[in-house]
Design a protein around this motif. Structure first.
Motif, PDB file in Angstrom:
ATOM      1  N   UNK A  42      11.435   5.896 -13.186  1.00 39.99           N
ATOM      2  CA  UNK A  42      10.172   6.151 -13.902  1.00 39.99           C
ATOM      3  C   UNK A  42       8.986   5.981 -12.952  1.00 39.99           C
ATOM      4  N   UNK A  43       9.052   4.957 -12.095  1.00 33.84           N
ATOM      5  CA  UNK A  43       7.962   4.729 -11.146  1.00 33.84           C
ATOM      6  C   UNK A  43       7.923   5.845 -10.098  1.00 33.84           C
ATOM      7  N   UNK A  44       9.118   6.338  -9.729  1.00 36.78           N
ATOM      8  CA  UNK A  44       9.180   7.468  -8.792  1.00 36.78           C
ATOM      9  C   UNK A  44       8.521   8.703  -9.407  1.00 36.78           C
ATOM     10  N   UNK A  45       8.797   8.917 -10.692  1.00 36.54           N
ATOM     11  CA  UNK A  45       8.178  10.041 -11.415  1.00 36.54           C
ATOM     12  C   UNK A  45       6.653   9.922 -11.399  1.00 36.54           C
ATOM     13  N   UNK A  46       6.148   8.722 -11.748  1.00 35.88           N
ATOM     14  CA  UNK A  46       4.692   8.512 -11.772  1.00 35.88           C
ATOM     15  C   UNK A  46       4.101   8.746 -10.386  1.00 35.88           C
ATOM     16  N   UNK A  47       4.869   8.365  -9.370  1.00 37.13           N
ATOM     17  CA  UNK A  47       4.426   8.572  -7.983  1.00 37.13           C
ATOM     18  C   UNK A  47       4.303  10.065  -7.682  1.00 37.13           C
ATOM     19  N   UNK A  48       5.324  10.807  -8.104  1.00 34.01           N
ATOM     20  CA  UNK A  48       5.314  12.256  -7.838  1.00 34.01           C
ATOM     21  C   UNK A  48       4.206  12.972  -8.605  1.00 34.01           C
ATOM     22  N   UNK A  49       3.853  12.411  -9.765  1.00 38.46           N
ATOM     23  CA  UNK A  49       2.744  12.970 -10.544  1.00 38.46           C
ATOM     24  C   UNK A  49       1.384  12.531  -9.990  1.00 38.46           C
ATOM     25  N   UNK A  50       1.415  11.704  -8.954  1.00 33.64           N
ATOM     26  CA  UNK A  50       0.166  11.261  -8.333  1.00 33.64           C
ATOM     27  C   UNK A  50      -0.562  10.178  -9.120  1.00 33.64           C
ATOM     28  N   UNK A  51       0.131   9.557 -10.091  1.00 30.29           N
ATOM     29  CA  UNK A  51      -0.518   8.551 -10.923  1.00 30.29           C
ATOM     30  C   UNK A  51      -0.519   7.163 -10.299  1.00 30.29           C
ATOM     31  N   UNK A  52       0.515   6.868  -9.537  1.00 32.17           N
ATOM     32  CA  UNK A  52       0.562   5.585  -8.817  1.00 32.17           C
ATOM     33  C   UNK A  52       1.092   5.854  -7.412  1.00 32.17           C
ATOM     34  N   UNK A  53       0.908   4.868  -6.523  1.00 34.59           N
ATOM     35  CA  UNK A  53       1.458   4.994  -5.173  1.00 34.59           C
ATOM     36  C   UNK A  53       2.614   3.997  -5.053  1.00 34.59           C
ATOM     37  N   UNK A  54       3.815   4.442  -5.444  1.00 35.96           N
ATOM     38  CA  UNK A  54       4.982   3.562  -5.540  1.00 35.96           C
ATOM     39  C   UNK A  54       5.662   3.392  -4.176  1.00 35.96           C
ATOM     40  N   UNK A  55       5.907   2.144  -3.800  1.00 33.18           N
ATOM     41  CA  UNK A  55       6.507   1.883  -2.486  1.00 33.18           C
ATOM     42  C   UNK A  55       7.898   1.256  -2.573  1.00 33.18           C
ATOM     43  N   UNK A  56       8.438   1.078  -3.798  1.00 29.65           N
ATOM     44  CA  UNK A  56       9.814   0.590  -3.917  1.00 29.65           C
ATOM     45  C   UNK A  56       9.938  -0.876  -4.287  1.00 29.65           C
ATOM     46  N   UNK A  57      11.137  -1.403  -4.050  1.00 31.45           N
ATOM     47  CA  UNK A  57      11.433  -2.801  -4.386  1.00 31.45           C
ATOM     48  C   UNK A  57      10.726  -3.785  -3.450  1.00 31.45           C
ATOM     49  N   UNK A  58      10.279  -4.894  -4.009  1.00 31.54           N
ATOM     50  CA  UNK A  58       9.702  -5.976  -3.213  1.00 31.54           C
ATOM     51  C   UNK A  58      10.494  -7.246  -3.533  1.00 31.54           C
ATOM     52  N   UNK A  59      11.003  -7.904  -2.517  1.00 33.49           N
ATOM     53  CA  UNK A  59      11.737  -9.151  -2.729  1.00 33.49           C
ATOM     54  C   UNK A  59      10.771 -10.323  -2.874  1.00 33.49           C
ATOM     55  N   UNK A  60      11.246 -11.383  -3.507  1.00 32.73           N
ATOM     56  CA  UNK A  60      10.429 -12.572  -3.721  1.00 32.73           C
ATOM     57  C   UNK A  60       9.845 -13.144  -2.439  1.00 32.73           C
ATOM     58  N   UNK A  61      10.597 -13.071  -1.356  1.00 36.51           N
ATOM     59  CA  UNK A  61      10.097 -13.661  -0.112  1.00 36.51           C
ATOM     60  C   UNK A  61       9.018 -12.801   0.552  1.00 36.51           C
ATOM     61  N   UNK A  62       8.911 -11.555   0.093  1.00 41.12           N
ATOM     62  CA  UNK A  62       7.911 -10.630   0.641  1.00 41.12           C
ATOM     63  C   UNK A  62       6.640 -10.566  -0.209  1.00 41.12           C
ATOM     64  N   UNK A  63       6.640 -11.372  -1.286  1.00 36.09           N
ATOM     65  CA  UNK A  63       5.557 -11.337  -2.260  1.00 36.09           C
ATOM     66  C   UNK A  63       4.182 -11.397  -1.586  1.00 36.09           C
ATOM     67  N   UNK A  64       4.067 -12.298  -0.603  1.00 33.50           N
ATOM     68  CA  UNK A  64       2.754 -12.551  -0.003  1.00 33.50           C
ATOM     69  C   UNK A  64       2.560 -11.812   1.308  1.00 33.50           C
ATOM     70  N   UNK A  65       3.413 -10.832   1.568  1.00 29.89           N
ATOM     71  CA  UNK A  65       3.341 -10.147   2.853  1.00 29.89           C
ATOM     72  C   UNK A  65       2.612  -8.819   2.764  1.00 29.89           C
ATOM     73  N   UNK A  66       1.892  -8.601   1.672  1.00 30.00           N
ATOM     74  CA  UNK A  66       1.082  -7.403   1.495  1.00 30.00           C
ATOM     75  C   UNK A  66       1.854  -6.104   1.654  1.00 30.00           C
TER      76      UNK A  66
END
Lengths: 354, 354
Positions: free
Chosen positions: A218-242
């Protein structure tokens, strides 16, 4: 001048810290206040501040208090009497319905009736959410409002959504959170094209629980529609890594992540204090290191960010920490001020209905 | 003498760090090794250590390496050749079935065939779990094996289960995790009557997502039957406050909690370093404070705990961090040694079948 409704009775240190913090915010940000709660108690706090001319408050570094001058006469405020208070432990649904004259319900009403542009409460999170939802109503097209939390990182602040409004979510809900979070990051953090990630366990597509796996396309779809800029999964340890400006998750995982952050930081800082106190030289070095550690404390302190925004309701509703000090309350009002006149709700409406 | 099977090819720094760390552990804990993987590569690493007489390794404080003397001749080890390696990114199910001669599958076999008492791998977590599950089989009565992680706190270590084996769980699974976690805390942490909590959002009964609400009565039942000592909900911020010795959760929430802990600690330590480097005096104070901060780093370092145990399989299977250094590997083998001869699996079988 914008007017903010304050639930003066909500929070562990209400009404004192709440009244102090909101007057401070009114002076700092140039907004007017409608203080809602027990008239006499609120008036007593205001009188105290007026006669003293200042408040004593820590400023993001626990325990280190300083004087903040408050000129009450220059502040535009009104008091609206509300006879009841919803306590922290009360059953939410019941108390909202029964206590019609509670401070949180009346404060929300001030927004619903158009006298105020935002409501801020440090009372029970559940009660503030329910009162906002019932009192303001959902934005057309939004299936479930969610809590957006702004967190400090090494670089720009991160938006986590949902911080705990919905403990069980569907993929469709998470997809809407992504859109609401995008609008919020634009308005409140000032990022023009925020990137969106989904909290998961493992970086690759296909890693995660059933909810994450269902939400990903669903997020990929929104990305393709230009509604969001989806970058994929983020792990807990990467939370603060921007790696993403906005991270979506269900309210359970989001609240766990937030609270674990708080718990880890607090344990670590306690360990540091204990370690320095372990011997005489340590005590001296610890004393010298204190100003440096205090600056960090200030950077990671939740009080600096003050409030979480309930997104998806017709109005601006800020939920502050139950343990809010005057300083935290000042910043919670600040969080409301940051999104005033930014048309965040039209942006949310537009994005979920397009 | 107990013999431990080592997946010598698993991990980012394999085979070097894996061979070094396990020889170190063998010497330290007095266990024998079966090193499984590419014969020539393993032999080459051993020859290097033998001719040098020592290894260079950090000891829980990143970057600060010291010499550790290793007397290879005094260590009882064998090498079992396995021609294949399962990489970090590979699809787990497929690779386990196809790569029959992979180091992890062959290392698990050494336990299944009774030559070794435990297997340790720093390779792909998914592959190590699947290989252990298929190779060793489940303990009778266990519906799903789970990962038990031991975490540092201010007082005694905390056991979190599930750390990521099952990203979607049922209430029955969580109830079993509580029993397996209790057995593990008794055997590995040495707590006679461990208390058990459930990770949730809010302390009171009734707070949490659907899974937590469904699990709560099951844990209460087990408590009344005297099988566990259930203490209720534990919030994320209370994780390290020793409110419970064992905390149960689904593998998704558990993995998020673990990784967020790692991410927060790492951000905070980076912030401290940056803050000290901000001016000349800071640099000097920072230098003086370094030994104190290093001691904390050592206390909270995941490398000290080394490995997570996969509970519920017929055998002892330790899954080490993919980034394991020699030091982390030594401690992962140590984690296996701690539960040797403790009859943990009979205890688990007894508790889930009673």
């Amino acid at each position: 001048m914008s007017r903010i409704a304050i639930d003066a009775m909500g929070g562990d240190y209400a009404p004192k810290a709440i009244v102090e913090g909101s007057l401070w915010a009114a002076q700092e940000y140039g907004v007017a206040l409608e203080l809602v709660g027990k008239q006499d108690e609120i008036q007593k706090e205001i009188d105290k501040i007026k006669s003293r001319g200042y408040i004593l408050s820590d400023c993001g570094t626990h325990g280190h208090k300083r004087r903040v001058k408050i000129d009450v006469d220059k502040i535009d405020y009104t008091i609206t009497h509300a006879s009841e208070v919803i306590g922290m432990g009360e059953a939410v649904g019941q108390s909202i319905r029964k206590k019609k004259d509670s401070s949180i319900v009346a404060a929300v009403k001030a927004v619903a009736e158009g006298r105020c542009e935002a409501v801020v409460s440090a009372g029970s999170t559940g009660a503030a959410m329910a009162a906002s939802l019932f009192g303001l109503g959902r934005i057309h097209g939004v299936s479930r409002p969610a809590i957006a939390v702004t967190l400090p990182t090494m670089k720009e602040p991160l938006v986590l959504i949902d911080g705990g409004a919905n403990s069980d979510c569907t993929a469709d809900m998470l997809a809407q959170f992504a859109q609401m979070g995008t609008a919020f990051a634009q308005c409140a953090v000032g990022i023009e094209n925020p990137t969106v990630g989904i909290l998961s366990i493992g970086e690759e597509e296909g890693k995660g629980n059933a909810l994450v796996k269902d939400t990903y396309p669903l997020l990929k779809d929104l990305h393709e529609q230009g509604k969001i800029d989806f970058v994929g999964n983020i792990e807990g340890k990467e939370l603060f890594k921007n790696k993403a400006n906005v991270i979506v998750c269900d309210g359970f995982a989001g609240n766990v992540a937030l609270k674990v952050t708080e718990g880890t930081a607090s344990m670590l800082l306690k360990m540091i204090a204990t370690e320095f106190k372990s011997d005489f030289i340590g005590c001296i070095i610890g004393l010298m290191a204190k100003p440096f550690l205090r600056r960090i404390l200030k950077r990671i302190n939740w009080e600096v960010f003050g409030g979480m925004l309930l997104l998806g309701v017709k109005g601006i509703s800020v939920i502050a920490h139950g343990r809010s000090s005057a300083y935290a309350m000042r910043n919670a009002v600040g969080a409301a001020v940051r999104v005033l006149n930014k048309d965040i709700n039209s942006k949310i409406a537009e994005s979920v209905n397009k």
